[in-house]
Scaffold this active site. Structure first.
Site, PDB file in Angstrom:
ATOM      1  N   GLY A  66      26.312 -18.440 -13.781  1.00 27.67           N
ATOM      2  CA  GLY A  66      25.106 -19.217 -14.039  1.00 27.67           C
ATOM      3  C   GLY A  66      24.915 -19.532 -15.504  1.00 27.67           C
ATOM      4  O   GLY A  66      25.810 -19.360 -16.320  1.00 27.67           O
ATOM      5  N   CYS A  67      23.718 -20.002 -15.814  1.00 31.13           N
ATOM      6  CA  CYS A  67      23.375 -20.436 -17.171  1.00 31.13           C
ATOM      7  C   CYS A  67      23.198 -19.252 -18.103  1.00 31.13           C
ATOM      8  O   CYS A  67      22.097 -19.037 -18.608  1.00 31.13           O
ATOM      9  CB  CYS A  67      22.067 -21.212 -17.167  1.00 31.13           C
ATOM     10  SG  CYS A  67      22.158 -22.828 -16.464  1.00 31.13           S
ATOM     11  N   VAL A  68      24.202 -18.451 -18.315  1.00 29.90           N
ATOM     12  CA  VAL A  68      24.068 -17.380 -19.313  1.00 29.90           C
ATOM     13  C   VAL A  68      25.289 -17.381 -20.204  1.00 29.90           C
ATOM     14  O   VAL A  68      26.343 -17.795 -19.803  1.00 29.90           O
ATOM     15  CB  VAL A  68      23.902 -15.976 -18.692  1.00 29.90           C
ATOM     16  CG1 VAL A  68      22.499 -15.804 -18.167  1.00 29.90           C
ATOM     17  CG2 VAL A  68      24.918 -15.728 -17.636  1.00 29.90           C
TER      18      VAL A  68
END
Lengths: 472, 106, 231
Positions: free
Chosen positions: B104-106
């Site tokens: 994900g968005c990390v």
């Protein structure tokens, strides 16, 4: 795709990693089993690709594919090219040409008569499709800066997303894109946060909030008939719930009527990045339906660039859902609260020099440019612009979902050169952005280029400056 | 994939600095990763409390724990996690604990 | 004036024009066969304003960084396109309004424009041949179109005295090349002006709808359907 072309960046030869796909198939994961998420099968992919290309291309895409005159004016607008000025494969026009030549050969009849003359061509098997994958996923953050600098109005970022979507249908995608799409299809959020995890984290933040502000403070979940349906990014739940607490403090101070939904709270949307309109439709519809179910009067999106663009604009198109409710960013709400005097702030609490980084998806594919600045000027003592800014700002390097694609990171950071120069020139201590992707993108650039800066969001600065009414 | 070499260890990490083979993680590696990726010269007992919890959670569920769980297990307030690991729970703590990069968005 | 030249100036041109018109008509039909999605969001800005801004981009060298930072290139663009327009105009004036070219200074202006365009074309050709980035993205059509335009513009300069009595060679060459140009254009990059309005309108309409174009200060109600007293 041209094999003669040298690609000093090396990105173009990244292999297709299908380990996660194989595992998902083996485990019989629901999204794979029911065909929502495609996996790679060696074989007749070129034929399928051409068929999809012919079927899906829309008029705006068709004219973007036809109108390019190869003038090269886009080159210097691209942060990849600025970092690698001797590498023609880094120019937006070269990247777009990789799909353009296929379109010319197979859809546009002018390229069928004499393909060589117009540089038209056919992908030579799955290996070429994999190279195409590396171009559109690995060497472009779909920031749309070239689009804004094209004299002909060619929307290269749109072409890149379109091509990504065709490859996603064939399972020819980076592993990270597959994994996140899988989670979002199966759990409704891109980090596979369960409902229990969601509720527990909210409860935790609620307890902290009450400890600070008293028992009247709340973070409501699934409360009907509120003014605001507040939707967030899963990383706020999973790794950084501070932003939820900031928003709750401000809502409390403003006396807002608000709620989070128990389902449909993920405003992010990997469909924007993978080019999969069906995923885009599924995720955004969850959210619109949550607002309808709870009879909320407006949808508010927490700070997130691609989430804002997806939920505010593209989602309605993907899901075929006519917009009924005002849909806006939390930053627009903050601006209104300040303007109407519903919250009181003391800029003396934010004394460090602050600069603002415009998110691509908000400034170039959305509409919020002045709003964050108006807020920052109210809550910071020393606000300074970065140059270039607004619609001309450079990408944080993490756009287009690149943060989820580890294999392209070295090139991404190399392309961050111009971003680092921009940041450095501001001499600010804090760079503020209203996007979760940008937090990590900028954080990587800051670390890689050893800049003495920290990334913050608008909510954090407003929350810090917030003067709570006496007695609360 | 890049290699980090230090203290006589050769550690293969991915482009994001996460362990290429999470199952090979050792406490010695954690020290090297903390220094190389987080700039931490020393891991205090508080660091170890977080790292051991993440490690155990991952061994059980093959999943990175939420920051909520880290705080519950260690009794630390949220801000403490950020003080201990400047890059935060995902890119800091989970990396030192040898987990693969969270999706994900990390 | 010989019959050959008369035919070149009239029937051949008209036939070539008709052919170009036919191919363009087919091209437009082809473009309109692609579908356009329906906009489902409520507009923040005005689509008309965005479209106008997008189309006027051509006359606003300050609007884009790519032209703003390269004023020389913008000038080159203007000179090239004006010269081409002058040469096209000349191909009509010579057979249908030759009186105009009897005035020396009018002829002179036309020749100057066309000659300047030829020079601009040469500069572009030199860049396309020497810049590795441009070379990598160029197709044979890109080179040929440019070389052809330069030759055609040169023929225009030579033909413009419009004195068949002094030798019909330059006029025959100019009209022969013009006829070829008209036939070739729809199949080459030179036909980009046909797509220009489309690409700019679609981009401008979307960005105008979203309030991103024309770039403006903050909007007061920027979220769609307004509701009183909300939030």
């Amino acid at each position: 795709m041209s094999r003669r072309t040298k690609s000093p960046s090396g990105v173009i030869d990244a292999p297709l990693d299908v380990a996660a796909q194989a595992k998902a198939r083996e485990e019989g994961r629901p999204s794979v089993r029911d065909g929502r998420l495609k996996t790679y099968e060696p074989g007749a992919n070129v034929g399928r690709f051409l068929e999809l290309l012919g079927r899906r291309v829309s008029r705006p895409l068709a004219v973007s594919l036809t109108a390019c005159v190869h003038c090269g004016r886009c080159a210097e607008s691209c942060h990849y090219f600025l970092a690698r000025p001797d590498d023609p494969t880094m120019t937006p026009v070269w990247k777009a040409d990789q799909i353009r030549k296929i379109f010319k050969r197979h859809v546009d009849w002018t390229g069928r008569v004499a393909p060589w003359w117009a540089k038209a061509g056919t992908p030579d098997g799955d290996e070429d499709l994999n190279r195409l994958k590396n171009v559109v996923f690995g060497a472009c953050s779909a920031c749309r800066r070239c689009t804004f600098n094209c004299p002909m109005g060619v929307d290269t970022a749109l072409l890149v997303r379109f091509t990504r979507g065709l490859l996603t249908e064939l399972g020819i995608v980076p592993e990270g894109v597959f994994n996140v799409s899988r989670d979002q299809w199966e759990t409704g959020n891109q980090m596979a946060v369960t409902e229990t995890d969601f509720l527990e984290t909210i409860e935790w933040m609620r307890d902290d909030l009450r400890a600070e502000l008293g028992p009247g403070a709340d973070i409501p979940v699934d409360r009907p008939d509120c003014d605001i349906l507040y939707t967030i990014n899963p990383r706020e739940i999973k790794f950084d719930p501070r932003s939820i607490a900031h928003a709750a403090r401000i809502f409390h101070a403003a006396g807002a009527s608000w709620t989070l939904p128990k389902w449909g709270w993920d405003q992010t949307n990997f469909g924007l990045f993978s080019g999969d309109d069906a995923l885009g439709a599924y995720v955004s519809r969850n959210l619109y339906e949550a607002a309808e179910r709870l009879r909320a009067r407006r949808i508010v999106i927490s700070e997130c660039g691609h989430g804002y663009r997806s939920t505010r604009w593209e989602g309605y198109t993907w899901s075929g859902y006519d917009q009924k409710l005002p849909t806006e960013s939390i930053v627009a709400v903050l601006r209104r609260y300040l303007e109407e005097g519903r919250i009181v702030v003391d800029p003396g609490r934010n004394l460090e020099p602050v600069t603002f980084h415009d998110s691509c998806n908000i400034a170039r594919s959305g509409d919020l440019v002045e709003e964050p600045r108006q807020v920052l000027r109210r809550v910071c003592a020393d606000f300074r612009e970065m140059h270039p800014n607004r619609q001309e700002n450079f990408c944080c390097t993490g756009g287009g979902g690149l943060l989820a694609m580890a294999e392209y990171r070295p090139l991404r950071l190399e392309a961050g050169k111009v971003k680092a120069e921009q940041l450095k020139a501001t001499e600010a201590a804090l760079v503020c952005t209203m996007c979760h992707n940008c937090i990590d993108g900028l954080g990587d650039v800051i670390k890689h280029y050893h800049l003495p800066m920290r990334v913050v969001q608008v909510l954090e600065l407003v929350s810090r400056a917030l003067v709570l009414p006496a007695g609360s | 994939m890049p290699i980090i070499e230090s203290e006589g260890l050769r550690i293969e990490v991915n482009e994001e600095g996460f362990l290429a083979h999470p199952e090979e993680w050792t406490e010695e590696m954690a020290k090297v990763l903390a220094k190389a990726e987080e700039g931490l010269d020393e891991l205090t007992p508080e660091h170890w409390a977080v790292v051991r919890f993440i490690r155990g959670y991952y061994a059980e569920k093959s999943l990175a724990p939420m920051v909520r769980k880290m705080c519950q297990a260690t009794g630390f307030p949220l801000m403490k996690i950020y003080d201990l690991f400047p890059s935060g729970p995902a890119k800091g703590a989970c990396k030192v604990a040898g987990l693969p990069k969270p999706d994900g968005c990390v | 004036m010989s019959n050959l030249l008369r035919t070149f100036e009239n029937e051949v041109q008209l036939a070539a024009l008709a052919f170009m018109g036919l191919v363009y008509a087919l091209r437009l039909v082809w473009i309109f066969r692609f579908r356009v999605g329906r906009e489902r969001t409520v507009a923040v800005g005005r689509e008309g304003a965005g479209t106008g801004y997008s189309l006027m981009n051509i006359a606003m060298p300050w609007a884009m960084e790519s032209t703003r930072t390269h004023p020389g290139r913008y000038l080159e663009f203007v000179v090239l396109h004006l010269g081409i327009a002058a040469a096209i105009a000349a191909s009509f004036i010579i057979p249908y309004g030759p009186g105009l070219f009897e005035t020396a200074w009018v002829r002179g202006i036309f020749r100057a424009f066309i000659a300047a365009a030829g020079l601009a074309g040469l500069a572009r050709l030199a860049r396309r041949l020497t810049n590795p980035v441009l070379r990598e993205i160029s197709s044979p059509d890109d080179y040929f179109s440019l070389v052809f335009l330069i030759v055609w513009l040169a023929a225009g300069v030579l033909a413009l005295p419009d004195r068949p009595a002094a030798g019909e060679g330059p006029l025959l060459a100019f009209f022969g090349l013009t006829a070829f140009l008209l036939v070739y254009v729809p199949f080459s990059k030179i036909g980009h002006y046909l797509y220009y309005p489309f690409s700019r309108i679609y981009l401008g309409r979307t960005l105008g709808h979203r309030g991103a174009w024309p770039p403006a200060a903050a909007k007061s109600a920027g979220a769609g359907p307004a509701r009183k007293g909300a939030a």
